[in-house]
Design a protein around this motif. Structure first.
Motif, PDB file in Angstrom:
ATOM      1  N   MET A   1       7.880  -4.223 -10.205  1.00 23.21           N
ATOM      2  CA  MET A   1       7.590  -3.050 -10.421  1.00 23.21           C
ATOM      3  C   MET A   1       7.596  -2.142  -8.974  1.00 23.21           C
ATOM      4  O   MET A   1       6.767  -2.726  -8.046  1.00 23.21           O
ATOM      5  N   GLU A   2       8.219  -1.086  -9.160  1.00 24.33           N
ATOM      6  CA  GLU A   2       8.234  -0.222  -7.939  1.00 24.33           C
ATOM      7  C   GLU A   2       6.772   0.479  -7.684  1.00 24.33           C
ATOM      8  O   GLU A   2       6.259   0.817  -8.456  1.00 24.33           O
ATOM      9  N   ARG A   3       6.467   0.385  -6.360  1.00 24.91           N
ATOM     10  CA  ARG A   3       5.107   1.135  -6.190  1.00 24.91           C
ATOM     11  C   ARG A   3       5.464   2.439  -6.005  1.00 24.91           C
ATOM     12  O   ARG A   3       6.465   2.924  -5.299  1.00 24.91           O
ATOM     13  N   PRO A   4       4.432   3.420  -6.261  1.00 27.75           N
ATOM     14  CA  PRO A   4       4.803   4.897  -6.233  1.00 27.75           C
ATOM     15  C   PRO A   4       4.832   5.206  -4.820  1.00 27.75           C
ATOM     16  O   PRO A   4       4.031   4.804  -3.898  1.00 27.75           O
ATOM     17  N   GLY A   5       5.728   6.063  -4.257  1.00 28.60           N
ATOM     18  CA  GLY A   5       6.085   6.476  -3.278  1.00 28.60           C
ATOM     19  C   GLY A   5       6.769   5.805  -2.228  1.00 28.60           C
ATOM     20  O   GLY A   5       7.116   6.120  -1.004  1.00 28.60           O
ATOM     21  N   MET A   6       7.346   4.597  -2.629  1.00 30.97           N
ATOM     22  CA  MET A   6       8.207   3.886  -1.915  1.00 30.97           C
ATOM     23  C   MET A   6       9.852   4.089  -2.084  1.00 30.97           C
ATOM     24  O   MET A   6      10.077   4.508  -3.324  1.00 30.97           O
ATOM     25  N   ASP A   7      10.433   4.152  -1.218  1.00 29.49           N
ATOM     26  CA  ASP A   7      11.809   4.107  -1.280  1.00 29.49           C
ATOM     27  C   ASP A   7      12.552   2.931  -2.055  1.00 29.49           C
ATOM     28  O   ASP A   7      12.490   1.755  -1.464  1.00 29.49           O
ATOM     29  N   SER A   8      13.355   3.224  -3.074  1.00 26.97           N
ATOM     30  CA  SER A   8      13.799   2.216  -3.879  1.00 26.97           C
ATOM     31  C   SER A   8      14.804   1.410  -3.405  1.00 26.97           C
ATOM     32  O   SER A   8      15.286   0.355  -3.382  1.00 26.97           O
ATOM     33  N   ASP A   9      15.847   2.304  -2.406  1.00 25.35           N
ATOM     34  CA  ASP A   9      16.906   1.893  -1.860  1.00 25.35           C
ATOM     35  C   ASP A   9      16.503   0.846  -0.587  1.00 25.35           C
ATOM     36  O   ASP A   9      17.356  -0.019  -0.052  1.00 25.35           O
ATOM     37  N   ALA A  10      15.414   0.892   0.114  1.00 30.18           N
ATOM     38  CA  ALA A  10      15.134   0.206   1.349  1.00 30.18           C
ATOM     39  C   ALA A  10      14.265  -1.140   0.889  1.00 30.18           C
ATOM     40  O   ALA A  10      13.449  -1.156  -0.137  1.00 30.18           O
ATOM     41  N   ASP A  11      14.958  -2.288   1.318  1.00 27.35           N
ATOM     42  CA  ASP A  11      14.141  -3.442   1.095  1.00 27.35           C
ATOM     43  C   ASP A  11      13.253  -3.930   2.272  1.00 27.35           C
ATOM     44  O   ASP A  11      13.607  -3.839   3.421  1.00 27.35           O
ATOM     45  N   PRO A  12      12.087  -3.995   2.040  1.00 31.17           N
ATOM     46  CA  PRO A  12      11.175  -4.342   3.165  1.00 31.17           C
ATOM     47  C   PRO A  12      11.394  -5.644   3.751  1.00 31.17           C
ATOM     48  O   PRO A  12      10.958  -5.678   4.882  1.00 31.17           O
ATOM     49  N   MET A  13      12.124  -6.453   3.074  1.00 35.42           N
ATOM     50  CA  MET A  13      12.511  -7.779   3.695  1.00 35.42           C
ATOM     51  C   MET A  13      13.706  -7.761   4.334  1.00 35.42           C
ATOM     52  O   MET A  13      14.243  -8.729   4.873  1.00 35.42           O
ATOM     53  N   ASP A  14      14.593  -6.709   4.468  1.00 41.26           N
ATOM     54  CA  ASP A  14      15.790  -6.644   5.200  1.00 41.26           C
ATOM     55  C   ASP A  14      15.695  -7.066   6.618  1.00 41.26           C
ATOM     56  O   ASP A  14      15.016  -6.572   7.086  1.00 41.26           O
ATOM     57  N   GLY A  15      16.973  -7.825   7.180  1.00 43.97           N
ATOM     58  CA  GLY A  15      16.627  -8.005   8.643  1.00 43.97           C
ATOM     59  C   GLY A  15      16.943  -7.042   9.557  1.00 43.97           C
ATOM     60  O   GLY A  15      17.786  -6.130   8.977  1.00 43.97           O
ATOM     61  N   PRO A  16      17.265  -7.230  10.939  1.00 53.64           N
ATOM     62  CA  PRO A  16      17.888  -6.519  11.638  1.00 53.64           C
ATOM     63  C   PRO A  16      19.303  -6.455  11.568  1.00 53.64           C
ATOM     64  O   PRO A  16      19.629  -7.220  11.006  1.00 53.64           O
ATOM     65  N   ASP A  17      19.915  -5.467  12.274  1.00 54.39           N
ATOM     66  CA  ASP A  17      21.410  -5.650  12.484  1.00 54.39           C
ATOM     67  C   ASP A  17      21.811  -6.812  13.203  1.00 54.39           C
ATOM     68  O   ASP A  17      21.360  -7.241  14.091  1.00 54.39           O
TER      69      ASP A  17
ATOM     70  N   PHE B   1       5.090   5.785   2.735  1.00 52.77           N
ATOM     71  CA  PHE B   1       4.348   6.270   1.363  1.00 52.77           C
ATOM     72  C   PHE B   1       4.433   7.595   1.410  1.00 52.77           C
ATOM     73  O   PHE B   1       4.600   8.327   2.329  1.00 52.77           O
ATOM     74  N   ASP B   2       4.206   8.224  -0.110  1.00 52.07           N
ATOM     75  CA  ASP B   2       4.369   9.597  -0.238  1.00 52.07           C
ATOM     76  C   ASP B   2       2.871   9.841  -0.698  1.00 52.07           C
ATOM     77  O   ASP B   2       2.243   9.453  -1.851  1.00 52.07           O
ATOM     78  N   PHE B   3       2.181  10.223   0.187  1.00 48.50           N
ATOM     79  CA  PHE B   3       0.686  10.643   0.154  1.00 48.50           C
ATOM     80  C   PHE B   3       0.499  11.507  -1.102  1.00 48.50           C
ATOM     81  O   PHE B   3      -0.477  11.506  -1.534  1.00 48.50           O
ATOM     82  N   ASN B   4       1.282  12.620  -1.400  1.00 43.71           N
ATOM     83  CA  ASN B   4       0.987  13.816  -2.422  1.00 43.71           C
ATOM     84  C   ASN B   4       1.032  12.924  -3.620  1.00 43.71           C
ATOM     85  O   ASN B   4       0.263  13.150  -4.552  1.00 43.71           O
ATOM     86  N   ALA B   5       1.875  12.111  -4.088  1.00 44.98           N
ATOM     87  CA  ALA B   5       2.140  11.416  -5.008  1.00 44.98           C
ATOM     88  C   ALA B   5       0.897  10.362  -5.312  1.00 44.98           C
ATOM     89  O   ALA B   5       0.515  10.259  -6.480  1.00 44.98           O
ATOM     90  N   MET B   6       0.542   9.609  -4.335  1.00 45.59           N
ATOM     91  CA  MET B   6      -0.651   8.912  -4.211  1.00 45.59           C
ATOM     92  C   MET B   6      -1.811   9.574  -4.713  1.00 45.59           C
ATOM     93  O   MET B   6      -2.617   9.367  -5.478  1.00 45.59           O
ATOM     94  N   PHE B   7      -2.208  10.797  -3.911  1.00 43.79           N
ATOM     95  CA  PHE B   7      -3.260  11.424  -4.217  1.00 43.79           C
ATOM     96  C   PHE B   7      -3.155  12.101  -5.747  1.00 43.79           C
ATOM     97  O   PHE B   7      -4.558  12.053  -6.418  1.00 43.79           O
ATOM     98  N   GLU B   8      -2.165  12.448  -6.126  1.00 42.84           N
ATOM     99  CA  GLU B   8      -2.281  13.008  -7.515  1.00 42.84           C
ATOM    100  C   GLU B   8      -2.404  12.048  -8.569  1.00 42.84           C
ATOM    101  O   GLU B   8      -3.177  12.211  -9.490  1.00 42.84           O
ATOM    102  N   GLN B   9      -1.749  10.728  -8.452  1.00 42.97           N
ATOM    103  CA  GLN B   9      -2.145   9.531  -9.272  1.00 42.97           C
ATOM    104  C   GLN B   9      -3.565   9.297  -9.296  1.00 42.97           C
ATOM    105  O   GLN B   9      -4.103   8.866 -10.185  1.00 42.97           O
TER     106      GLN B   9
END
Length: 645
Positions: free
Chosen positions: A1-17, A36-44
């Motif tokens: 499940m995606e967390r609100p405010g996170m970018d779906s394309d970016a993988d946090p576990m991706d390594g460096p170049d 994080f998207d603070f506006n979306a988090m505050f609204e939620q």
């Protein structure tokens, strides 16, 4: 499940170049930072908090409705028709423990700020949709702001101690030009144009309000300023001469400033003032230092322990660099600044330790050519009030000393020492107005410090109000007028000590026969013939002593007849006074002295009284020359006796 405010394309576990990793020699730099998207988090969070708080309120409404039905007979006075708040007080019951645990759990589950206890019905619609966020806690409407302003004005008026007035302290017929109260408020000193300085003790006075000491410390010079030191043990006296004096609490001289050499051009090279003084004050922290300003164009600081020379010299200058005369001077509340108002309309402020250049100055503070009669700093030290000879009252911010914060015009001032002062709470500014003779009443005006709106006024008397003093400890106002009166205004509840001590005392009755009584000496072993009777009543003894001419010092009666023992006799008792009296009462016409004398000739012959009886036996017979006619005279007389025509 995606967390609100996170970018779906970016993988946090991706390594460096991989190329960069191969170059650096290691495989990775660690985990990628999350975004994080603070506006979306505050609204939620807001939505979840609103939903949970609504559920909790509905559950509490059900619980309270059930308890009302069960305990309605016992608690008829309890009215729970409105929605209960989060801090609702629990009604003791059997299930109190379980209800407390439920509340604790509900409090733990509640996320976000609770809904306001009042106005929940106005914020909810029929569809239970929230209309906007709640108002901030400091928000106030126009009506509330107006109500608060009115309340502030009422509070300012209540602070003014004008409920009662002490009967006027009669000082004389000349203007009261100086007032001073010691720091404790026990003694008052007054000075005026009649050269007198009077001492008043509130604790020792009765309702007759008489000064316990009066003196002329500066001979025939008008008193300009009087002030107690910060400790209250000495008094600074500034008069119309060039030498200020320091007196102790009882009026005895302590120190007199030296007079400078008036033939020296540079006033910094003289040891003292060379012209008339205008004002003076004590240092608020250092009890030995005081300040004076003079018509010689200098402001000087002095030390009580050194009367041979001044301590420091400040020379105010005009915009052209010429000498100007300072008319008033003062320290700020911590004593680090020295301010002077000058005749060219400027206000100049120096650092106490830097006497060459001014730290702040305003060239056009008042109209040039007028005397700035008073300068006073506020208790917080940020504001300076000035009373100008141009009939204005201004307040300045010391940090921005170019333009005044507020100003009031149309306040007449005829005296070069008209006062202004701050109230003890620093919210009001007080000054007096001057009037011409028969032109109305002098008033004491109260202005708000922030807005300069006139809050209150007091009609003092039908003369000018010269001096005003608001003591912070006593909360009493002292006023000096132009017709020789000093008035004290106080409040029976808010004021303390001071004039309240002497008003309640009754006037002492003068014992007229008190000096007639003599000390009663008890001699138990004296003989009965020499023993004095015991005094049983003071009143009877006073009446008895009153009848005794020796004890009552009865004055001698007037001398009857001629004087004796060096005392002049009564009118007409001596011969000279009798003759003078008769001559004065004689209304006869003595225009012809010969006729006046011959008028008594017949009476003197018939009844001689003064001269004739003494010569009655030896007096020769009177022979009168015979009167001849003019013809005989011309014939018989010789030539040299004949009248020449």
């Amino acid at each position: 499940m995606e967390r609100p405010g996170m970018d779906s394309d970016a993988d946090p576990m991706d390594g460096p170049d991989p190329e960069l990793a191969a170059t650096m020699g290691f495989s990775g730099f660690g985990k990628k930072a999350r975004t994080f998207d603070f506006n979306a988090m505050f609204e939620q969070t807001r939505r979840t908090a609103v939903e949970r708080s609504r559920k909790i309120l509905e559950e509490r409404e059900k619980e309270t409705a059930e308890k009302e039905k069960e305990l309605g007979n016992q608690h008829d006075s309890v009215n729970l028709t409105t929605a209960p708040s989060r801090t609702l007080e629990r009604i003791p019951s059997e299930d109190s423990e379980s209800s407390e645990s439920e509340e604790d759990s509900s409090d733990e589950e509640l996320i976000g700020p609770p809904l306001p206890t009042q106005g929940t019905e106005t914020q909810e619609t029929e569809d239970d949709e929230l209309i906007g966020p709640p108002l901030p806690p400091g928000y106030k409407g126009k009506e509330e702001e107006e109500e608060e302003e009115e309340e502030e004005e009422e509070d300012n008026i209540r602070v003014i101690p004008e409920g009662h007035e002490v009967p006027s302290l009669l000082i004389g017929t000349h203007a009261v030009s100086a007032l001073g109260l010691d720091p404790s408020g026990a003694r008052l000193i007054t000075g005026g144009y009649d050269y007198d300085v009077r001492f008043w003790d509130f604790a020792g006075m009765d309702a007759s309000l008489q000064a316990f000491r009066s003196l002329q410390p500066c001979e025939c010079h008008q008193i300009k300023s009087l002030q107690y030191s910060s400790t209250g043990d000495v008094i600074l006296v500034v008069s119309g001469n060039s030498q200020a004096k320091v007196l102790d609490r009882d009026g005895f001289p302590v120190m007199e400033c030296v007079k400078g050499d008036q033939y020296i051009v540079d006033m910094a090279n003289t040891k003292g003032h060379t012209a008339m003084l205008n004002s003076g004050c004590w240092h608020p922290k250092i009890k030995e230092e005081f300040l004076t300003c003079s018509n010689d164009g200098t402001v000087r600081t002095w030390d009580v322990n050194n009367d041979k020379k001044h301590k420091g010299v400040f020379k105010p200058r005009s915009a052209q660099g010429k000498r100007v005369i300072p008319t008033s001077c003062t320290y700020n509340r911590d004593g680090k600044l020295i301010a002077a108002g000058c005749q060219d309309g400027s206000i100049q402020i120096w650092d106490r330790n830097m006497n060459v250049h001014t730290k702040f100055h305003c060239r056009q503070a008042h109209v040039p050519g007028t005397d700035t009669s008073c300068l006073t700093f506020s208790y917080d030290g940020t504001a300076l009030a000035s009373r100008g000879g141009d009939d204005t009252l201004k307040i300045w911010d010391v940090r921005q000393f170019k333009t005044p914060l507020n100003s009031v015009a149309g306040l007449p001032s005829f005296f070069p020492m008209t006062d202004c002062c701050f109230s003890p709470d620093d919210k009001l500014l007080v000054t007096g107005t001057s009037v011409k003779k028969g032109g109305g009443h002098g008033k004491l005006l109260f202005f708000e410090r922030e807005t300069f709106k006139k809050v209150y006024e007091i009609d003092v008397t039908d003369a000018s109000v010269v001096r005003c003093l608001w003591h912070p400890k006593l909360n009493q106002i002292m006023v000096g007028t132009g017709n020789g009166l000093a008035k004290v205004y106080y409040d029976p509840i808010k004021s303390q000590r001071g004039a309240k001590l002497c008003v309640v005392k009754t006037k002492r009755k003068e014992r007229q026969a008190g000096t007639l009584t003599q000390d009663y000496i008890i001699t138990p072993h004296a003989l009965p013939m020499f023993r004095e009777p015991r005094q049983r009543s003071t009143r009877k003894q006073l009446e008895k002593d009153r009848l005794d001419p020796m004890k009552s010092h009865k004055p001698e009666p007037p001398v009857a007849g001629p004087g004796r023992g060096g005392r002049v006799g009564t009118h007409g008792g001596t011969l000279s006074s009798y003759i003078v009296k008769n001559i004065a009462l004689d209304k006869t016409d003595d225009s012809n002295p010969r006729e006046a004398i011959l008028r008594h000739a017949k009476e003197a012959e018939e009844n001689p009284y003064w001269v004739a009886p003494a010569y009655s036996k030896t007096q020769p017979t009177t022979v009168f020359a015979e009167v001849e006619s003019d013809e005989d005279e011309t014939d018989d007389k010789p030539e040299w006796k004949k009248r020449k025509i």
